[in-house]
Design a protein around this motif. Structure first.
Motif, PDB file in Angstrom:
ATOM      1  N   MET A   1       0.845  -1.193   0.000  1.00  9.95           N
ATOM      2  CA  MET A   1       0.000   0.000   0.000  1.00  9.95           C
ATOM      3  C   MET A   1       0.885   1.250   0.000  1.00  9.95           C
ATOM      4  SD  MET A   1      -2.756   1.293   2.891  1.00  9.95           S
ATOM      5  CE  MET A   1      -3.784  -0.165   2.659  1.00  9.95           C
ATOM      6  N   THR A   2       0.607   2.161  -0.906  1.00  8.36           N
ATOM      7  CA  THR A   2       1.354   3.414  -0.954  1.00  8.36           C
ATOM      8  C   THR A   2       0.995   4.258   0.262  1.00  8.36           C
ATOM      9  OG1 THR A   2       1.320   3.390  -3.367  1.00  8.36           O
ATOM     10  CG2 THR A   2       1.807   5.492  -2.296  1.00  8.36           C
ATOM     11  N   PRO A   3       1.981   4.706   1.034  1.00  8.27           N
ATOM     12  CA  PRO A   3       1.654   5.475   2.236  1.00  8.27           C
ATOM     13  C   PRO A   3       1.073   6.845   1.896  1.00  8.27           C
ATOM     14  CG  PRO A   3       4.014   5.476   1.862  1.00  8.27           C
ATOM     15  CD  PRO A   3       3.431   4.515   0.880  1.00  8.27           C
ATOM     16  N   LEU A   4       0.184   7.293   2.742  1.00  7.02           N
ATOM     17  CA  LEU A   4      -0.342   8.648   2.661  1.00  7.02           C
ATOM     18  C   LEU A   4       0.660   9.560   3.348  1.00  7.02           C
ATOM     19  CD1 LEU A   4      -2.866  10.484   1.984  1.00  7.02           C
ATOM     20  CD2 LEU A   4      -3.539  10.086   4.365  1.00  7.02           C
ATOM     21  N   ARG A   5       1.144  10.551   2.665  1.00  5.26           N
ATOM     22  CA  ARG A   5       2.171  11.432   3.216  1.00  5.26           C
ATOM     23  C   ARG A   5       1.545  12.733   3.705  1.00  5.26           C
ATOM     24  NH1 ARG A   5       4.481   9.136  -1.415  1.00  5.26           N
ATOM     25  NH2 ARG A   5       6.289   7.809  -0.965  1.00  5.26           N
ATOM     26  N   ILE A   6       1.751  13.009   4.986  1.00  2.70           N
ATOM     27  CA  ILE A   6       1.204  14.220   5.598  1.00  2.70           C
ATOM     28  C   ILE A   6       2.346  15.076   6.110  1.00  2.70           C
ATOM     29  CG2 ILE A   6      -0.245  15.167   7.428  1.00  2.70           C
ATOM     30  CD1 ILE A   6      -1.959  12.707   7.294  1.00  2.70           C
ATOM     31  N   LEU A   7       2.327  16.347   5.744  1.00  3.25           N
ATOM     32  CA  LEU A   7       3.313  17.313   6.209  1.00  3.25           C
ATOM     33  C   LEU A   7       2.644  18.284   7.173  1.00  3.25           C
ATOM     34  CD1 LEU A   7       6.137  18.714   5.996  1.00  3.25           C
ATOM     35  CD2 LEU A   7       5.115  20.120   4.173  1.00  3.25           C
ATOM     36  N   ALA A   8       3.232  18.459   8.350  1.00  5.06           N
ATOM     37  CA  ALA A   8       2.802  19.487   9.293  1.00  5.06           C
ATOM     38  C   ALA A   8       3.913  20.518   9.399  1.00  5.06           C
ATOM     39  CB  ALA A   8       2.509  18.876  10.660  1.00  5.06           C
ATOM     40  N   THR A   9       3.561  21.791   9.286  1.00  3.10           N
ATOM     41  CA  THR A   9       4.581  22.835   9.410  1.00  3.10           C
ATOM     42  C   THR A   9       4.208  23.809  10.518  1.00  3.10           C
ATOM     43  OG1 THR A   9       3.667  24.515   7.884  1.00  3.10           O
ATOM     44  CG2 THR A   9       4.936  22.704   6.903  1.00  3.10           C
ATOM     45  N   GLY A  10       5.238  24.380  11.112  1.00  2.60           N
ATOM     46  CA  GLY A  10       5.093  25.476  12.057  1.00  2.60           C
ATOM     47  C   GLY A  10       6.071  26.562  11.666  1.00  2.60           C
ATOM     48  N   PHE A  11       6.182  27.576  12.516  1.00  3.16           N
ATOM     49  CA  PHE A  11       7.084  28.694  12.242  1.00  3.16           C
ATOM     50  C   PHE A  11       8.038  28.901  13.413  1.00  3.16           C
ATOM     51  CE2 PHE A  11       3.607  30.035   9.380  1.00  3.16           C
ATOM     52  CZ  PHE A  11       4.326  30.381   8.245  1.00  3.16           C
ATOM     53  N   SER A  12       9.185  29.485  13.104  1.00  3.13           N
ATOM     54  CA  SER A  12      10.135  29.883  14.135  1.00  3.13           C
ATOM     55  C   SER A  12       9.708  31.237  14.720  1.00  3.13           C
ATOM     56  CB  SER A  12      11.539  29.964  13.533  1.00  3.13           C
ATOM     57  OG  SER A  12      11.556  30.875  12.449  1.00  3.13           O
ATOM     58  N   ALA A  13      10.527  31.782  15.600  1.00  4.60           N
ATOM     59  CA  ALA A  13      10.217  33.065  16.237  1.00  4.60           C
ATOM     60  C   ALA A  13      10.235  34.198  15.207  1.00  4.60           C
ATOM     61  CB  ALA A  13      11.222  33.345  17.343  1.00  4.60           C
ATOM     62  N   PHE A  14       9.549  35.290  15.533  1.00  9.51           N
ATOM     63  CA  PHE A  14       9.533  36.470  14.669  1.00  9.51           C
ATOM     64  C   PHE A  14       9.390  37.707  15.557  1.00  9.51           C
ATOM     65  CE2 PHE A  14       5.224  34.814  14.913  1.00  9.51           C
ATOM     66  CZ  PHE A  14       4.408  35.926  15.038  1.00  9.51           C
ATOM     67  N   PRO A  15       9.455  38.919  14.988  1.00  7.42           N
ATOM     68  CA  PRO A  15       9.561  40.113  15.823  1.00  7.42           C
ATOM     69  C   PRO A  15       8.539  40.238  16.952  1.00  7.42           C
ATOM     70  CG  PRO A  15      10.038  40.695  13.571  1.00  7.42           C
ATOM     71  CD  PRO A  15       9.667  39.239  13.565  1.00  7.42           C
ATOM     72  N   ARG A  16       7.285  39.889  16.718  1.00  5.79           N
ATOM     73  CA  ARG A  16       6.280  40.024  17.779  1.00  5.79           C
ATOM     74  C   ARG A  16       6.102  38.746  18.589  1.00  5.79           C
ATOM     75  NH1 ARG A  16       2.590  43.457  18.817  1.00  5.79           N
ATOM     76  NH2 ARG A  16       0.945  41.886  19.023  1.00  5.79           N
ATOM     77  N   ALA A  17       6.909  37.749  18.322  1.00  8.39           N
ATOM     78  CA  ALA A  17       6.780  36.478  19.043  1.00  8.39           C
ATOM     79  C   ALA A  17       8.165  35.922  19.355  1.00  8.39           C
ATOM     80  CB  ALA A  17       5.973  35.482  18.226  1.00  8.39           C
ATOM     81  N   PRO A  18       8.717  36.288  20.509  1.00  7.77           N
ATOM     82  CA  PRO A  18      10.043  35.777  20.871  1.00  7.77           C
ATOM     83  C   PRO A  18      10.071  34.267  21.051  1.00  7.77           C
ATOM     84  CG  PRO A  18       9.004  36.885  22.739  1.00  7.77           C
ATOM     85  CD  PRO A  18       8.153  37.165  21.541  1.00  7.77           C
ATOM     86  N   VAL A  19       8.898  33.692  21.240  1.00 10.44           N
ATOM     87  CA  VAL A  19       8.744  32.236  21.245  1.00 10.44           C
ATOM     88  C   VAL A  19       7.555  31.912  20.350  1.00 10.44           C
ATOM     89  CG1 VAL A  19       9.759  31.805  23.514  1.00 10.44           C
ATOM     90  CG2 VAL A  19       7.336  32.389  23.343  1.00 10.44           C
ATOM     91  N   ASN A  20       7.591  30.769  19.706  1.00  7.40           N
ATOM     92  CA  ASN A  20       6.500  30.423  18.799  1.00  7.40           C
ATOM     93  C   ASN A  20       5.963  29.036  19.166  1.00  7.40           C
ATOM     94  OD1 ASN A  20       4.826  29.762  16.548  1.00  7.40           O
ATOM     95  ND2 ASN A  20       5.957  31.231  15.299  1.00  7.40           N
ATOM     96  N   PRO A  21       4.689  28.962  19.571  1.00  7.64           N
ATOM     97  CA  PRO A  21       4.144  27.673  19.967  1.00  7.64           C
ATOM     98  C   PRO A  21       4.130  26.644  18.854  1.00  7.64           C
ATOM     99  CG  PRO A  21       2.389  29.293  19.722  1.00  7.64           C
ATOM    100  CD  PRO A  21       3.688  30.037  19.653  1.00  7.64           C
ATOM    101  N   THR A  22       4.106  27.090  17.602  1.00  2.00           N
ATOM    102  CA  THR A  22       4.060  26.109  16.517  1.00  2.00           C
ATOM    103  C   THR A  22       5.418  25.455  16.286  1.00  2.00           C
ATOM    104  OG1 THR A  22       4.446  27.751  14.760  1.00  2.00           O
ATOM    105  CG2 THR A  22       2.165  27.351  15.425  1.00  2.00           C
ATOM    106  N   GLU A  23       6.495  26.149  16.647  1.00  2.00           N
ATOM    107  CA  GLU A  23       7.805  25.499  16.614  1.00  2.00           C
ATOM    108  C   GLU A  23       7.862  24.427  17.697  1.00  2.00           C
ATOM    109  OE1 GLU A  23      12.552  26.598  16.372  1.00  2.00           O
ATOM    110  OE2 GLU A  23      11.133  28.151  17.004  1.00  2.00           O
ATOM    111  N   VAL A  24       7.341  24.749  18.876  1.00  2.00           N
ATOM    112  CA  VAL A  24       7.261  23.760  19.953  1.00  2.00           C
ATOM    113  C   VAL A  24       6.409  22.572  19.507  1.00  2.00           C
ATOM    114  CG1 VAL A  24       6.434  23.334  22.309  1.00  2.00           C
ATOM    115  CG2 VAL A  24       7.569  25.495  21.751  1.00  2.00           C
TER     116      VAL A  24
END
Length: 221
Positions: A1-24
């Motif tokens: 069976m050909t696997p279903l490929r799923i990509l999840a992306t988040g972002f690193s920190a940026f000027p208004r967010a010194p921490v980014n929950p999506t990187e975590v």
């Protein structure tokens, strides 16, 4: 069976967010290795909050991992839970600089229509999150910063080697344990999720998307 490929992306920190929950979140998903059903391969990616480099990163991951489904996560400190974005707009802010201190080269994201719709199964996702007692919102405005920029590019099919058949965007708020990094006045205003809630909700979203892709049959895989 050909696997279903799923990509999840988040972002690193940026000027208004010194921490980014999506990187975590990307790290939490990697560590948890969630079961998304039979023959599903999950890959995660943290995108730079840069107009020049984010599209390059998507092209690079596309060459190495031909995703059938892409779920992009980003931070919105106005989100009151998992905010499911329905519409990507062909515009980028010419006022807010990215993490490299640069503005986009043009106001339009790329050649294409004024708007593109998410192809994630948003009603199913909303129902599944609600059933788990997790806060969820529906939104038709993903903003005009890198979140919307990546959302539109993902749906546009204009990035070489990156062409998921199903893709869309989900905004999330800060994590509760990230508030000390924020200005106290701002920290008092924002809604938060715990790490467990963020991971649980993301897994729910990814499972619903995997089920949706399977229902579409061979077209998505």
């Amino acid at each position: 069976m050909t696997p279903l490929r799923i990509l999840a992306t988040g972002f690193s920190a940026f000027p208004r967010a010194p921490v980014n929950p999506t990187e975590v979140l990307m790290g939490l998903l990697e560590k948890a290795a969630p079961d998304l059903g039979p023959a599903v391969e999950l890959r995660t990616l943290v995108l730079p909050v840069e107009y020049a480099r984010a599209p390059q990163a998507l092209g690079e991951i596309g060459a190495a991992f031909a995703a059938d489904v892409a779920v992009h996560f980003g931070l919105a400190d106005t989100a009151r839970g998992f905010r499911l974005e329905s519409t990507a707009r062909n515009r980028s802010s010419t006022l807010a600089v990215d993490a490299a201190g640069l503005l986009p080269a043009q106001a339009r994201v790329c050649e294409g229509p004024a708007t593109l719709r998410s192809t994630l199964p948003l009603p199913d996702i909303a129902a599944a999150l609600d059933a788990e007692g997790l806060p969820v919102q529906l939104s038709s405005n993903a903003g005009a910063y890198l979140c919307n920029h990546v959302f539109y590019l993902s749906r546009s099919g204009t990035i070489s080697r990156f062409g998921p058949k199903i893709s869309g965007f989900v905004h999330v708020p800060f994590l509760a344990d990230q508030l000390p990094a924020l200005d106290p006045a701002r920290a008092k205003r924002v809604f938060t999720l715990s790490r467990d809630e963020l991971l649980k909700g993301a897994v729910v979203i990814l499972r619903v998307c995997a089920d949706h892709a399977r229902r579409l049959g061979g077209d998505a895989s």
